[in-house]
Design a protein around this motif. Structure first.
Motif, PDB file in Angstrom:
ATOM      1  N   ASP A  80       0.860  -1.186   0.000  1.00 17.87           N
ATOM      2  CA  ASP A  80       0.000   0.000   0.000  1.00 17.87           C
ATOM      3  C   ASP A  80       0.896   1.236   0.000  1.00 17.87           C
ATOM      4  O   ASP A  80       1.276   1.758   1.058  1.00 17.87           O
ATOM      5  N   LEU A  81       1.231   1.711  -1.189  1.00 17.65           N
ATOM      6  CA  LEU A  81       2.093   2.887  -1.291  1.00 17.65           C
ATOM      7  C   LEU A  81       1.440   4.117  -0.669  1.00 17.65           C
ATOM      8  O   LEU A  81       2.137   5.003  -0.166  1.00 17.65           O
ATOM      9  N   ALA A  82       0.114   4.177  -0.671  1.00 16.46           N
ATOM     10  CA  ALA A  82      -0.587   5.342  -0.121  1.00 16.46           C
ATOM     11  C   ALA A  82      -0.395   5.469   1.377  1.00 16.46           C
ATOM     12  O   ALA A  82      -0.620   6.553   1.934  1.00 16.46           O
ATOM     13  N   ALA A  83       0.026   4.383   2.040  1.00 18.98           N
ATOM     14  CA  ALA A  83       0.230   4.436   3.487  1.00 18.98           C
ATOM     15  C   ALA A  83       1.598   4.992   3.859  1.00 18.98           C
ATOM     16  O   ALA A  83       1.877   5.230   5.040  1.00 18.98           O
ATOM     17  N   LEU A  84       2.460   5.206   2.876  1.00 19.48           N
ATOM     18  CA  LEU A  84       3.807   5.732   3.108  1.00 19.48           C
ATOM     19  C   LEU A  84       3.812   7.247   2.915  1.00 19.48           C
ATOM     20  O   LEU A  84       2.898   7.808   2.314  1.00 19.48           O
ATOM     21  N   PRO A  85       4.841   7.959   3.416  1.00 17.95           N
ATOM     22  CA  PRO A  85       4.923   9.416   3.219  1.00 17.95           C
ATOM     23  C   PRO A  85       4.802   9.794   1.741  1.00 17.95           C
ATOM     24  O   PRO A  85       5.450   9.191   0.879  1.00 17.95           O
ATOM     25  N   GLN A  86       3.978  10.795   1.497  1.00 17.29           N
ATOM     26  CA  GLN A  86       3.621  11.195   0.133  1.00 17.29           C
ATOM     27  C   GLN A  86       4.204  12.563  -0.220  1.00 17.29           C
ATOM     28  O   GLN A  86       4.539  13.367   0.651  1.00 17.29           O
ATOM     29  N   GLY A  87       4.270  12.830  -1.510  1.00 14.81           N
ATOM     30  CA  GLY A  87       4.691  14.134  -1.989  1.00 14.81           C
ATOM     31  C   GLY A  87       4.742  14.140  -3.498  1.00 14.81           C
ATOM     32  O   GLY A  87       4.344  13.173  -4.157  1.00 14.81           O
ATOM     33  N   VAL A  88       5.215  15.230  -4.070  1.00 15.58           N
ATOM     34  CA  VAL A  88       5.424  15.315  -5.514  1.00 15.58           C
ATOM     35  C   VAL A  88       6.768  14.668  -5.827  1.00 15.58           C
ATOM     36  O   VAL A  88       7.790  15.049  -5.256  1.00 15.58           O
ATOM     37  N   ILE A  89       6.766  13.700  -6.722  1.00 15.47           N
ATOM     38  CA  ILE A  89       7.979  12.953  -7.061  1.00 15.47           C
ATOM     39  C   ILE A  89       8.327  13.138  -8.534  1.00 15.47           C
ATOM     40  O   ILE A  89       7.467  13.474  -9.349  1.00 15.47           O
ATOM     41  N   HIS A  90       9.580  12.902  -8.865  1.00 17.86           N
ATOM     42  CA  HIS A  90      10.016  12.967 -10.258  1.00 17.86           C
ATOM     43  C   HIS A  90       9.503  11.762 -11.029  1.00 17.86           C
ATOM     44  O   HIS A  90       9.015  11.875 -12.155  1.00 17.86           O
ATOM     45  N   ALA A  91       9.661  10.573 -10.455  1.00 18.92           N
ATOM     46  CA  ALA A  91       9.139   9.295 -10.972  1.00 18.92           C
ATOM     47  C   ALA A  91       9.901   8.743 -12.166  1.00 18.92           C
ATOM     48  O   ALA A  91       9.542   7.671 -12.669  1.00 18.92           O
ATOM     49  N   ASP A  92      10.950   9.430 -12.621  1.00 21.90           N
ATOM     50  CA  ASP A  92      11.701   8.951 -13.786  1.00 21.90           C
ATOM     51  C   ASP A  92      13.138   9.473 -13.737  1.00 21.90           C
ATOM     52  O   ASP A  92      13.701   9.854 -14.757  1.00 21.90           O
ATOM     53  N   LEU A  93      13.734   9.476 -12.536  1.00 23.08           N
ATOM     54  CA  LEU A  93      15.061  10.089 -12.382  1.00 23.08           C
ATOM     55  C   LEU A  93      16.146   9.103 -12.804  1.00 23.08           C
ATOM     56  O   LEU A  93      16.954   8.644 -12.013  1.00 23.08           O
ATOM     57  N   PHE A  94      16.158   8.796 -14.094  1.00 24.87           N
ATOM     58  CA  PHE A  94      17.144   7.898 -14.677  1.00 24.87           C
ATOM     59  C   PHE A  94      18.417   8.672 -15.017  1.00 24.87           C
ATOM     60  O   PHE A  94      18.451   9.896 -15.006  1.00 24.87           O
ATOM     61  N   LYS A  95      19.433   7.937 -15.367  1.00 21.87           N
ATOM     62  CA  LYS A  95      20.727   8.565 -15.692  1.00 21.87           C
ATOM     63  C   LYS A  95      20.606   9.546 -16.845  1.00 21.87           C
ATOM     64  O   LYS A  95      21.307  10.564 -16.869  1.00 21.87           O
ATOM     65  N   ASP A  96      19.727   9.265 -17.811  1.00 15.60           N
ATOM     66  CA  ASP A  96      19.613  10.182 -18.945  1.00 15.60           C
ATOM     67  C   ASP A  96      18.812  11.435 -18.621  1.00 15.60           C
ATOM     68  O   ASP A  96      18.661  12.322 -19.468  1.00 15.60           O
ATOM     69  N   ASN A  97      18.313  11.541 -17.401  1.00 16.62           N
ATOM     70  CA  ASN A  97      17.574  12.737 -16.984  1.00 16.62           C
ATOM     71  C   ASN A  97      18.335  13.586 -15.968  1.00 16.62           C
ATOM     72  O   ASN A  97      17.741  14.464 -15.325  1.00 16.62           O
ATOM     73  N   VAL A  98      19.623  13.322 -15.835  1.00 11.50           N
ATOM     74  CA  VAL A  98      20.481  14.106 -14.941  1.00 11.50           C
ATOM     75  C   VAL A  98      21.735  14.501 -15.712  1.00 11.50           C
ATOM     76  O   VAL A  98      22.327  13.675 -16.418  1.00 11.50           O
ATOM     77  N   LEU A  99      22.137  15.758 -15.582  1.00  7.34           N
ATOM     78  CA  LEU A  99      23.289  16.283 -16.308  1.00  7.34           C
ATOM     79  C   LEU A  99      24.425  16.600 -15.351  1.00  7.34           C
ATOM     80  O   LEU A  99      24.197  17.064 -14.222  1.00  7.34           O
ATOM     81  N   PHE A 100      25.656  16.362 -15.821  1.00 11.26           N
ATOM     82  CA  PHE A 100      26.849  16.638 -15.027  1.00 11.26           C
ATOM     83  C   PHE A 100      27.872  17.375 -15.869  1.00 11.26           C
ATOM     84  O   PHE A 100      27.972  17.174 -17.084  1.00 11.26           O
ATOM     85  N   VAL A 101      28.657  18.201 -15.199  1.00 10.55           N
ATOM     86  CA  VAL A 101      29.937  18.686 -15.710  1.00 10.55           C
ATOM     87  C   VAL A 101      30.981  18.112 -14.771  1.00 10.55           C
ATOM     88  O   VAL A 101      31.065  18.513 -13.605  1.00 10.55           O
ATOM     89  N   ASP A 102      31.702  17.127 -15.252  1.00  7.41           N
ATOM     90  CA  ASP A 102      32.609  16.338 -14.406  1.00  7.41           C
ATOM     91  C   ASP A 102      31.795  15.710 -13.258  1.00  7.41           C
ATOM     92  O   ASP A 102      30.832  15.011 -13.524  1.00  7.41           O
ATOM     93  N   GLU A 103      32.139  15.980 -12.015  1.00  3.78           N
ATOM     94  CA  GLU A 103      31.409  15.388 -10.892  1.00  3.78           C
ATOM     95  C   GLU A 103      30.295  16.289 -10.373  1.00  3.78           C
ATOM     96  O   GLU A 103      29.580  15.918  -9.444  1.00  3.78           O
ATOM     97  N   ARG A 104      30.140  17.453 -10.979  1.00 10.03           N
ATOM     98  CA  ARG A 104      29.163  18.434 -10.508  1.00 10.03           C
ATOM     99  C   ARG A 104      27.831  18.252 -11.219  1.00 10.03           C
ATOM    100  O   ARG A 104      27.761  18.305 -12.449  1.00 10.03           O
ATOM    101  N   LEU A 105      26.766  18.038 -10.456  1.00  7.86           N
ATOM    102  CA  LEU A 105      25.434  17.902 -11.030  1.00  7.86           C
ATOM    103  C   LEU A 105      24.932  19.277 -11.464  1.00  7.86           C
ATOM    104  O   LEU A 105      24.858  20.201 -10.652  1.00  7.86           O
ATOM    105  N   THR A 106      24.583  19.409 -12.745  1.00  5.08           N
ATOM    106  CA  THR A 106      24.192  20.713 -13.294  1.00  5.08           C
ATOM    107  C   THR A 106      22.742  20.770 -13.742  1.00  5.08           C
ATOM    108  O   THR A 106      22.243  21.864 -14.036  1.00  5.08           O
ATOM    109  N   GLY A 107      22.053  19.640 -13.811  1.00  3.21           N
ATOM    110  CA  GLY A 107      20.677  19.694 -14.279  1.00  3.21           C
ATOM    111  C   GLY A 107      19.891  18.428 -14.003  1.00  3.21           C
ATOM    112  O   GLY A 107      20.424  17.326 -14.065  1.00  3.21           O
TER     113      GLY A 107
END
Length: 312
Positions: A177-204
């Motif tokens: 029952d996921l509804a019984a756990l803490p809720q909020g607005v989630i990204h739901a698709d935070l895969f590697k292709d949805n995050v940008l880096f310059v070297d080790e620094r997360l930029t997007g």
């Protein structure tokens, strides 16, 4: 991010006349992803990403665009939607809802380092804190009911071993029952292709078009499954520890979340196994369409079904 709807140079030039972005210098279709049509667009005043929404309608989109604006205004590395000369960020192009966002610097990574996994864990924790003040709401279109209906559609069309796995996992997920756990607005698709880096620094952090209201722990499970999975479906323990530790520093899990963690990891793997298997079984037409292989998520799911996960 595929190309289902073609846009000509003349059509894009006319579209850009509604903005104060200068002259069109060039554009190119983006082949990655599976849902929307996307183009990189260069003008004399900057670099942008144009999205034509293939499944979301005009009523759906203010939630997503508003979320990106909310995050960007709070200093989060989300792309800011661009308003036209009338102050509107939601437009139409070639019969589809469309939006321009500022193109962020950096590139996605295929083989993340420990530091990059930690940066993603921190970014997800910060996201969950910042979205607590966002007033928009959107149900998870890929939630429990979607899983059930997708299983019903797939079962007559897949091999016997896949049918057995799907049926058994669907029954197991009925105890969660996921509804019984803490809720909020989630990204739901935070895969590697949805995050940008310059070297080790997360930029997007990009592609918020699966964002919704759901269990925060589910979002963490989706992220961990992609960032820390090995080719055999197991989770890299060092990468998992780095990501989870950084997330916990932002938002410590509750006792209920800790107990639910193994089954939530399975739910996250099951969701992407089903969606990829569906797209593999019923492919969509379009230029540069990218259909992802469901087998990696089958291996992740099977690993979670038989092994103890990394400690939350």
């Amino acid at each position: 991010m595929s190309v289902f709807t073609k846009v000509s140079h003349a059509e894009l030039e006319a579209f850009l006349h509604q903005y104060d972005l200068g002259a069109l210098l060039g554009f190119t279709g983006i082949g990655e992803g599976i849902e929307n049509t996307n183009y990189f667009v260069d003008t004399s005043r900057g670099r942008w990403v144009l999205t034509l929404f293939e499944r979301l309608n005009y009523d759906d989109l203010p939630f997503f665009l508003g979320l990106m604006e909310h995050l960007a205004r709070h200093g989060y590395p989300s792309a800011l939607p661009v308003a036209d000369n009338d102050g509107q960020s939601l437009k139409a192009l070639n019969g589809k809802p469309a939006a321009l966002v500022a193109r962020l610097t950096g590139q996605s990574v295929l083989f993340p380092s420990l530091a990059q996994c930690a940066a993603v864990g921190h970014a997800l924790g910060e996201l969950h804190k910042l979205t607590a003040s966002y007033t928009g709401t959107c149900f998870n279109a890929r939630g429990v009911e979607w899983r059930r209906s997708t299983c019903e559609t797939l079962l007559p069309h897949v091999a016997a071993d896949a049918r057995a796995l799907i049926a058994d996992e669907l029954e197991a997920q009925s105890r969660l029952d996921l509804a019984a756990l803490p809720q909020g607005v989630i990204h739901a698709d935070l895969f590697k292709d949805n995050v940008l880096f310059v070297d080790e620094r997360l930029t997007g952090v990009i592609d918020f078009y699966y964002a919704c209201n759901d269990a925060l722990l589910y979002d963490l499970a989706v992220t961990l499954n992609d960032w820390c999975a090995e080719p055999d479906g197991s989770l890299n323990r060092a990468h998992s520890a780095a990501l989870l530790s950084a997330y916990r520093a932002c938002r410590p899990p509750t006792a209920a979340e800790t107990k639910a963690w193994p089954l939530v990891l399975r739910a996250a793997a099951f969701r992407f196994y089903l969606s990829r298997l569906y797209d593999w079984t019923f492919p969509r037409e379009g230029d540069l369409v990218h259909i992802k292989d469901p087998e990696p998520y089958r291996r992740i799911l099977e690993h979670h079904r038989g092994q103890t996960p990394p400690a939350l």
